[in-house]
Enzyme design. Structure first.
Site, PDB file in Angstrom:
ATOM      1  N   SER A  99       0.544  -0.840  -0.377  1.00  0.00           N
ATOM      2  CA  SER A  99      -0.014  -0.216   0.268  1.00  0.00           C
ATOM      3  C   SER A  99       0.541   1.218  -0.298  1.00  0.00           C
ATOM      4  O   SER A  99       0.661   1.832   0.612  1.00  0.00           O
ATOM      5  CB  SER A  99      -0.818   0.138   1.466  1.00  0.00           C
ATOM      6  OG  SER A  99      -2.137  -0.875   1.038  1.00  0.00           O
ATOM      7  N   SER A 142      13.969  14.711  15.121  1.00  0.00           N
ATOM      8  CA  SER A 142      12.831  13.894  15.112  1.00  0.00           C
ATOM      9  C   SER A 142      12.183  13.283  13.932  1.00  0.00           C
ATOM     10  O   SER A 142      11.896  14.355  12.642  1.00  0.00           O
ATOM     11  CB  SER A 142      11.762  13.820  16.179  1.00  0.00           C
ATOM     12  OG  SER A 142      11.096  15.117  15.774  1.00  0.00           O
ATOM     13  N   SER A 147      11.052   5.795  16.932  1.00  0.00           N
ATOM     14  CA  SER A 147      11.185   7.032  17.534  1.00  0.00           C
ATOM     15  C   SER A 147      12.602   6.538  17.319  1.00  0.00           C
ATOM     16  O   SER A 147      13.460   6.081  18.570  1.00  0.00           O
ATOM     17  CB  SER A 147      10.357   7.116  18.854  1.00  0.00           C
ATOM     18  OG  SER A 147      10.793   8.220  18.939  1.00  0.00           O
ATOM     19  N   ASP A 152      16.319   7.501  22.836  1.00  0.00           N
ATOM     20  CA  ASP A 152      15.627   6.690  21.614  1.00  0.00           C
ATOM     21  C   ASP A 152      16.671   6.013  20.870  1.00  0.00           C
ATOM     22  O   ASP A 152      16.633   5.346  20.509  1.00  0.00           O
ATOM     23  CB  ASP A 152      15.102   7.266  20.381  1.00  0.00           C
ATOM     24  CG  ASP A 152      13.400   7.921  20.652  1.00  0.00           C
ATOM     25  OD1 ASP A 152      12.963   7.048  21.745  1.00  0.00           O
ATOM     26  OD2 ASP A 152      13.276   9.106  20.562  1.00  0.00           O
TER      27      ASP A 152
END
Length: 364
Positions: free
Chosen positions: A190, A232, A240, A276
């Site tokens: 998709s 980010s 993340s 992260d």
């Protein structure tokens, strides 16, 4: 009573009195026309530099200007002055304190482009020491990769500068850059977005040298940028990724064609639970350097970007890109890029890969 000889003397003096100014005016008119032709011939394909050249000629030949009698032998100096005021760093960061900008005058910051890209090693299972992950994304090697990058002047601080010999202009900029990687060729998946990188910045830019004037010190940068940047990808765990940096960037206009930007940075520490990517500096390094070349007509530009962690394991990144303006448009350019190493995207900070892309760019 005037004799015939006296009359002839008066007539001759009168002719000389009126003929000399007319001759001077004719000379100045010829010089003016030659100067305008120089602007047209030297900068025929560059509207920005051509307009600045016309402005310089208008000031040079103004009736009240002490320089009104500068002759065609000075045309080379005119071209050199225009080049100095429109070289890459001067035009990109408005190092002339008199350049008037407004908050609504959005400009390109980094390059804006759209490319069809190929990666030899897509990051199927992104992971970091603090964000373990086992989900395979089944990525296609091909992406549609695009970047949007804009800046605007928040304040012109040049008028607030105290009298000094080092800093000649000061501007506060706000900037935003977004990179996106779209799996447009993965119809079975998709066509998902592989990653977005969001990067707002605040930049204080100082001009240390007036364009077109000799430097106070040969090794002195032409400009210095002090910036704080957040980057980010806006994803939830375990995908993340984010970090915050403070950087100091020096810019040298090596000559009319070459410029060098060198930027060391310091990562702002985060708490262990919020980090992260605690090892990101190991891969993304502690700064970058960009060497850029522009051709004389400003229709072609090429640059190389380097990063390295300066450690024994020597993890680095190199990017080559080329811009070419095939049309008369001032903004649309053909664009090609080749990047190899760590950190092609933020999610891929610890994944080495080589990516090639070809497409179009806007701005520079």
């Amino acid at each position: 009573m005037l004799t015939p000889g006296d009359l002839r003397h008066i007539v001759l003096r009168s002719l000389i009195f009126f003929a000399l100014p007319l001759s001077a005016l004719a000379t100045d008119a010829n010089d003016l026309q030659n100067a305008l032709r120089t602007c047209q011939s030297e900068f025929g394909e560059d509207a920005r530099r051509r307009l600045l050249c016309f402005d310089q000629v208008a000031q040079q030949y103004a009736p009240t200007s002490p320089a009104a009698k500068i002759h065609t032998s000075k045309q080379a100096a005119l071209v050199e002055k225009v080049d100095a005021k429109t070289n890459y760093l001067a035009r990109k960061w408005h190092l002339n304190a008199d350049d008037e900008l407004h908050f609504t005058d959005l400009e390109t910051y980094q390059l804006n482009y759209v490319v069809a890209a190929y990666s030899n090693n897509p990051n199927e299972v992104p992971t970091s020491p603090s964000r373990p992950n086992t989900q395979d994304r089944d990525l296609n090697n091909n992406d549609l990769h695009f970047q949007i990058s804009l800046k605007t002047q928040l304040m012109n601080l040049s008028d607030w500068l105290p009298e000094n010999r080092w800093v000649h202009s000061a501007r506060l900029w706000g900037a935003y850059t977004q990179q996106s990687f779209w799996q447009v060729y993965s119809a079975s998946q998709s066509r998902p977005m592989r990653d977005h990188n969001y990067s707002p910045e605040l930049i204080l830019s100082l001009g240390l040298n007036k364009p077109g004037e000799p430097k106070q010190w040969a090794a002195l940068p032409d400009m210095v940028n002090l910036g704080v940047v957040h980057e980010s990808n806006g994803r939830s765990e375990p995908l993340s990724r984010s970090w915050n940096r403070i950087y100091l960037q020096g810019g040298w206009q090596l000559n009319d064609r070459y410029s060098l930007l060198f930027r060391p940075w310091w990562r702002i520490p985060e708490t262990k639970s919020n980090d992260d990517n605690p090892d990101i500096s190991k891969y993304m390094g502690y700064g970058d350097a960009v060497l850029r070349w522009d051709n004389e007509a400003n229709t072609t530009a090429a640059s190389v970007t380097l990063r390295n962690n300066l450690r024994s394991d020597n993890k680095g990144y190199v990017k080559f890109d080329v811009q070419y303006k095939p049309l008369k448009s001032e903004s649309v350019r053909f664009y090609a890029m080749l990047a190899s190493g760590y950190g092609v995207s933020l999610l891929d900070y610890n994944q080495a890969q080589t990516m090639f892309g070809i497409g179009f760019a806007i701005g520079e």
